[in-house]
Structures are given as structure tokens and as C-alpha cells.
Motif scaffolding. Structure first.
Motif, PDB file in Angstrom:
ATOM      1  N   LEU A   1     -11.161  -8.929 -11.272  1.00  0.00           N
ATOM      2  CA  LEU A   1     -11.638  -7.546 -11.347  1.00  0.00           C
ATOM      3  C   LEU A   1     -11.645  -6.889  -9.965  1.00  0.00           C
ATOM      4  O   LEU A   1     -11.263  -5.721  -9.816  1.00  0.00           O
ATOM      5  N   GLN A   2     -12.084  -7.671  -8.960  1.00  0.00           N
ATOM      6  CA  GLN A   2     -12.087  -7.123  -7.603  1.00  0.00           C
ATOM      7  C   GLN A   2     -10.663  -6.820  -7.139  1.00  0.00           C
ATOM      8  O   GLN A   2     -10.401  -5.778  -6.521  1.00  0.00           O
TER       9      GLN A   2
ATOM     10  N   GLU B   1      -7.618   1.097  -6.308  1.00  0.00           N
ATOM     11  CA  GLU B   1      -7.935   1.948  -5.158  1.00  0.00           C
ATOM     12  C   GLU B   1      -6.716   2.144  -4.270  1.00  0.00           C
ATOM     13  O   GLU B   1      -6.463   3.261  -3.793  1.00  0.00           O
ATOM     14  N   ALA B   2      -5.969   1.035  -4.079  1.00  0.00           N
ATOM     15  CA  ALA B   2      -4.753   1.180  -3.283  1.00  0.00           C
ATOM     16  C   ALA B   2      -3.760   2.111  -3.973  1.00  0.00           C
ATOM     17  O   ALA B   2      -3.107   2.945  -3.327  1.00  0.00           O
TER      18      ALA B   2
ATOM     19  N   ARG C   1      -2.341   5.500  -2.609  1.00  0.00           N
ATOM     20  CA  ARG C   1      -0.900   5.801  -2.541  1.00  0.00           C
ATOM     21  C   ARG C   1      -0.585   7.092  -3.282  1.00  0.00           C
ATOM     22  O   ARG C   1       0.242   7.898  -2.814  1.00  0.00           O
ATOM     23  N   GLN C   2      -1.240   7.289  -4.450  1.00  0.00           N
ATOM     24  CA  GLN C   2      -1.009   8.537  -5.185  1.00  0.00           C
ATOM     25  C   GLN C   2      -1.463   9.742  -4.371  1.00  0.00           C
ATOM     26  O   GLN C   2      -0.762  10.757  -4.310  1.00  0.00           O
ATOM     27  N   GLU C   3      -2.656   9.607  -3.743  1.00  0.00           N
ATOM     28  CA  GLU C   3      -3.138  10.723  -2.914  1.00  0.00           C
ATOM     29  C   GLU C   3      -2.188  10.976  -1.752  1.00  0.00           C
ATOM     30  O   GLU C   3      -1.881  12.127  -1.430  1.00  0.00           O
TER      31      GLU C   3
END
Length: 566
Positions: free
Chosen positions: A126-127, A134-135, A139-141
Motif C-alpha cells: 500500500l505504501q 503520488e509520483a 508527474r501528471q502535474e
């Protein structure tokens, strides 16, 4: 005796009788035949004896007894052997049980360890997934930022190209026009000269004709005294009418704007309008004539007993303040959302003879530079109320934040200063009532203007039960409206309602009201407007899940905000 040398006979004990065999000595093989000789001699003597048969029988009996004793000993030995086998079997069983217990404990420890490993593996997965998400989001941002940057660069490049193209086009058109004008310069000059000559001649002729007509008209007008008198009277009346219309229009406009117009910040108001008077003449007449009862300020609101007593005193004091034209005291109502703050403020205004107006703090910031002007319009409008105005500011902390600790824009700061200027002195024209979920965020100058603070808490078990019964009557048993159908409650007992009271612990009055509306909606979803005990409970469970989900969203939003603040 056997042809060998006899060995010397060993010395015998004195207690043993000497026999011929003894005297003869042992054989070469070392065998002593003396015992046999003695036995033979005893047998001969026994045969010659009269009691030989008795002796034989006695020997037999003794032999039988010895056999019985031997059998008894064998039986004892067998019993002891069986007991030892049983003990050995018990020991082996005990060892097997202990071995099985140790094995079971080992298996449990192994399963626990395996479960811990699986949990740790799941947590790690899960982590890892969270980190991957989050990565991915980063990357999308970054991709969005890059795309936005490329789009801006593309737009800038396109704008630059359009500008260059437009400049080139204009330059080309200008150059072409210049060249064309240079080519046609002589023709244009000749054309302009001809047109100027014709215009000059036409103007001279028009002036001559106009002078002749004007001279004749003035001559006729001056020679007629009645026309002179009428003209003077008409001009004077026209000037007076224009001035009167101008002044009257300004006064009427200001009157309409102050009395009938509603400021843009006001969301809702009880100020009587023509349409409201025609649609609700009885209610409007009661408001105009001042028929009110301060004790009805808590009508339809279920609150804790001590809070109800405090609010009833405030309502009576406000009504008497209005009657005696004394300065109003300003209130702050704070507590969780949905606990009855807005409802009490509205009832307080309606039942104390005041008019009310509701605005929200979030409407001020979007106004920008116009916020100061709109705030002054609001208080100018409030001063025109003949009865007095209760000005209720909902979500007041969104606008009246602390200037020392909060980062606010210059426009909001100016609007706050204007608000403080208009509320700085006591007045009998309006009463301020603030509502907030976070009163600690108020500016110190605002809290200094507050005369009394009232905390609205979440309802207790008794209040929740009263609310549930009240909303069941309102939405299920006697719904409002001439065409509203009553809900049929089938199999719902007092125990079911008591269970709902327990399940709604921590709910606000608004959430309980929404629960009753959900019951009504579930009933109207059936053919006969029927709600049974199962549906009754299912709706409660569904609303509980929805409230829990909303609480989780709120907690996540607060956590994100705290993380951003850090």
C-alpha cells in the motif's frame, strides 16, 4: 579309577560326612561323584524305609506348592509388567500430548509470524502504491505544467506571428495606398478643387436664403406683441419643468433605492415589497402593524433547556429595546453548523418587531474594490428602516478575520475597515448578529463590538428525541401543502425511535431534519407512500454512512490544510 593319576582330595568342611566316594577323590575331569553316591544311598535308604511313599507324596506336594508359588510370582511379575506397560503408555501419551501442544503452539506462532509478514507486505505494498500514485500525480502535474507552458509559448508565438503578419499586411496596404495616391495625386487634387468650389457656392447661397428668411421671421415676430408674450411664458415654463423633473427624478430615485432597492450583499430580507404584500397579505399586515410575540422566537427550534432560557431572555430584551428606542446590543452565535443559529436570528427579528436582512461573509471578498461601496450602501439602506433592522452575518469569520494573524488582501482589509467604521457606535437603527463556526478567527475590533456571546452545541439525547418526533410530524404525519400526501408508518414502534435517538448521537439539527426528509422520500418512492420498520432503519444506516463519509472528507481536508500551512 580311569587309569589316570588321582588328584589329592580337597579338604572338606567338618560338617560334611565322609563317604567312600569322598575318600576315593575326584576324577580326572574334575567331576565329584560323591553327591550322586549320597543320593543313591539316600534313595536306597528311602526305599527300604516304611515312610518312603509318604516322603514321595510330601515331596510332590512340596513341588506342587513350589510350582504354585512360582505361578503366583509369575502372575505378580505379569501384573507388574502390565502396570509398567501402562505407565509407559501413559508416559508416552503424555509425551505425545506435550509434543502435540508444542507442535500446535509452533504452528500458531508460525501462522502469527506469517500473518505479520503478510500484513507488513500489504502495508509495504500500500505504501509503495501510495508512493507510486503520488509520483504519478507529481508527474501528471509536471506534465500539465509543461503542457501549460508549451501552450503559453505556442499562444505567445502565434500572437507574435499574428502581430508580425498584421504589421506586414498593414505596411503593405499602406505602401500600396501611398503608391496609388501618388499615382492619382493630380486627379484627386483636381476633384477636390471642383468639390470645394461647389460646396462654397452652395453654402453662400444657403446663407443668403437663410438670412432672408430669418430677417422676415424676426420682423414679423417683433411686430406681433402677442407672440412675444406667449414665447416668453413658454420658455419660462419649459425651464421650470426641466429643473423640477431633474430634481424630482433624483429624489425619487434615491427614495426608491433606499426603501425598495435591496443591496447586492443582502441574500434575504423581510422588508415588505408590493409583490410580497399581495402574495402574503396577512403575514405582511402583521409585520406592518407590529403584531409580534417575543416568546415565539424559539418556536420550531429544539434546544437545550438552559440555552432556551438564555435565548428567550435575549428575545424579550430585544423586543423591549425596540419599543423603548434604546440602542441595540450586538450578538455572536457560535457553534457547529446546523445547530439553529440562522433560524433563531430570523425568528428573533420576526417576533421582536424588527426587520431582518441576511448576508454571508463569503460574498464580500469577490467584490474587490467595490466591497467598500457596497458595505456603505448596506448600512445606508439599514438606516432607512423605520422599525429597526436585525443584520445577520452568516459565516462571518470568512470576512471579519484577524488582520494581525491572517493574510488578507488589501481590498478585504479596506472593506473590514469600512465595516468597523459603520459599526463603531451604538445605534437604535440596526442590531448586528454574527454567526460563526470558528469565533477565534475574528478580528479583535469585531469581538470588542460584541455585547453577548451564545454557544449553540450539538443536541443531547432528549433534544434529539424531540427533534425526531417534531420532524416526523412535520414531514411524515402532517406534511405541508394542500396536495402533500401523508406517509403511512407501518410497524414502527417507540423502541425504533429510541434506537434512532441512540444512533444519531453527535448529529446536528440539520442532519436530523435531512434524515426525516430522507424517510419522506423513501415513502414517496413507494406506491402507497408507505414506510415500514425495515426501510425506516435502512434509511438511518444510509444517512449514518453518508455523515461518516463527510466527516472523513472534512478530516482529510483539514489534514491537507495543516500540511500546507506547515
Amino acid at each position: 579309577m580311569f587309569g589316570r593319576k588321582k588328584q589329592p582330595e580337597p579338604e572338606r568342611p567338618s560338617s560334611v560326612l565322609n563317604t567312600p566316594a569322598q575318600s576315593s577323590g575326584n576324577s580326572v575331569t574334575g567331576f565329584d561323584p560323591s553327591a550322586l553316591e549320597r543320593a543313591a544311598k539316600a534313595a536306597r535308604e528311602l526305599d527300604a524305609s516304611k515312610n518312603s511313599k509318604s516322603a514321595v507324596e510330601l515331596i510332590k506336594v512340596q513341588e506342587t506348592t513350589k510350582q504354585h508359588e512360582a505361578a503366583t510370582k509369575r502372575a505378580e511379575y505379569d501384573a507388574m509388567s502390565q502396570q509398567m506397560q501402562l505407565q509407559r503408555a501413559e508416559k508416552e501419551g503424555e509425551e505425545a500430548r506435550k509434543t502435540l501442544e508444542r507442535k500446535s503452539q509452533f504452528d500458531r506462532d508460525r501462522e502469527d509470524y506469517k500473518d505479520k509478514l503478510d500484513r507488513k507486505k500489504l502495508v509495504d505494498q500500500l505504501q509503495a502504491q501510495k508512493e507510486m500514485q503520488e509520483a504519478g500525480l507529481r508527474r501528471q502535474e509536471e506534465g500539465v505544467l509543461k503542457q501549460e507552458k508549451l501552450r503559453r509559448q505556442t499562444l505567445e508565438y502565434e500572437a507574435e506571428l499574428r502581430q508580425k503578419t498584421e504589421l506586414a499586411r498593414v505596411k503593405a496596404e499602406t505602401d500600396g495606398k501611398i503608391k496609388q495616391e501618388r499615382v492619382n495625386h493630380d486627379l484627386l487634387m483636381e476633384k477636390l478643387k471642383v468639390e470645394a468650389k461647389e460646396k462654397k457656392e452652395a453654402m453662400i447661397q444657403s446663407v443668403k436664403d437663410g438670412m432672408e428668411l430669418a430677417g422676415k421671421g424676426i420682423n414679423n415676430f417683433l411686430t406681433d406683441k402677442e407672440k412675444l408674450r406667449n414665447t416668453a411664458f413658454t420658455v419660462s415654463a419649459l425651464a421650470v419643468g426641466i429643473y423640477t423633473a431633474k430634481v424630482g427624478t433624483g429624489v425619487l430615485g434615491r427614495f426608491i433605492e433606499a426603501n425598495l432597492g435591496k443591496p447586492s450583499l443582502v441574500r434575504d430580507t423581510s422588508r415588505i415589497t408590493v409583490s410580497q404584500f399581495l402574495s402574503e397579505p396577512v403575514k405582511s399586515g402583521r409585520q406592518i402593524l407590529g403584531f409580534n410575540d417575543a416568546k415565539k422566537a424559539l418556536e420550531g427550534i429544539v434546544l437545550e433547556k438552559s440555552l432556551s432560557t438564555q435565548l428567550e431572555k435575549i428575545a424579550v430584551a430585544t423586543s423591549n429595546t425596540k419599543k423603548n428606542r434604546a440602542p441595540f446590543r450586538h450578538l455572536m452565535l457560535h457553534g457547529p453548523p446546523g445547530t439553529g443559529k440562522t433560524m433563531f436570528a430570523r425568528n428573533l427579528a420576526q417576533n421582536s418587531g424588527l426587520e431582518y436582512a441576511i448576508l454571508t461573509g463569503g460574498d464580500v471578498a469577490p467584490l474587490g474594490r467595490d466591497a467598500v461601496t457596497e458595505i456603505h450602501k448596506l448600512f445606508d439602506w439599514a438606516h432607512t428602516s423605520r422599525k429597526g433592522l436585525l443584520l445577520f452575518v452568516d459565516e462571518a469569520d470568512a470576512f471579519l478575520r484577524n488582520r494581525e494573524t491572517e493574510v488578507i488582501s488589501e481590498d478585504v482589509r479596506n472593506a473590514l475597515n469600512a465595516f468597523l467604521y459603520r459599526t463603531g457606535t451604538e445605534t437604535d437603527k440596526f442590531m448586528m448578529v454574527y454567526a460563526s463556526n470558528k469565533p477565534s478567527q475574528f478580528d479583535g475590533a469585531i469581538t470588542d463590538r460584541i455585547d453577548e456571546m451564545v454557544e449553540f452545541g450539538l443536541p443531547g439525547a432528549e433534544e434529539r428525541k424531540n427533534m425526531i418526533n417534531m420532524y416526523i410530524d412535520k414531514y411524515l404525519k402532517t406534511p405541508a401543502g394542500a396536495w402533500a400526501k401523508k406517509v403511512v408508518m407501518e410497524g414502527i414502534t417507540e423502541e425504533d425511535i429510541e434506537a434512532v435517538v441512540t444512533q444519531t448521537e453527535g448529529w446536528s439539527g440539520r442532519e436530523i431534519s435531512k434524515l426525516a426528509i430522507a424517510w419522506q422520500s423513501a415513502a414517496y418512492g413507494t406506491e402507497g407512500a408507505l414506510i415500514d420498520a425495515a426501510t425506516f432503519k435502512a434509511v438511518v444506516a444510509q444517512q449514518s454512512r453518508s455523515n461518516e463519509l463527510k466527516g472523513m472528507w472534512l478530516d482529510e481536508a483539514l489534514a491537507e490544510k495543516m500540511a500546507r500551512d506547515k
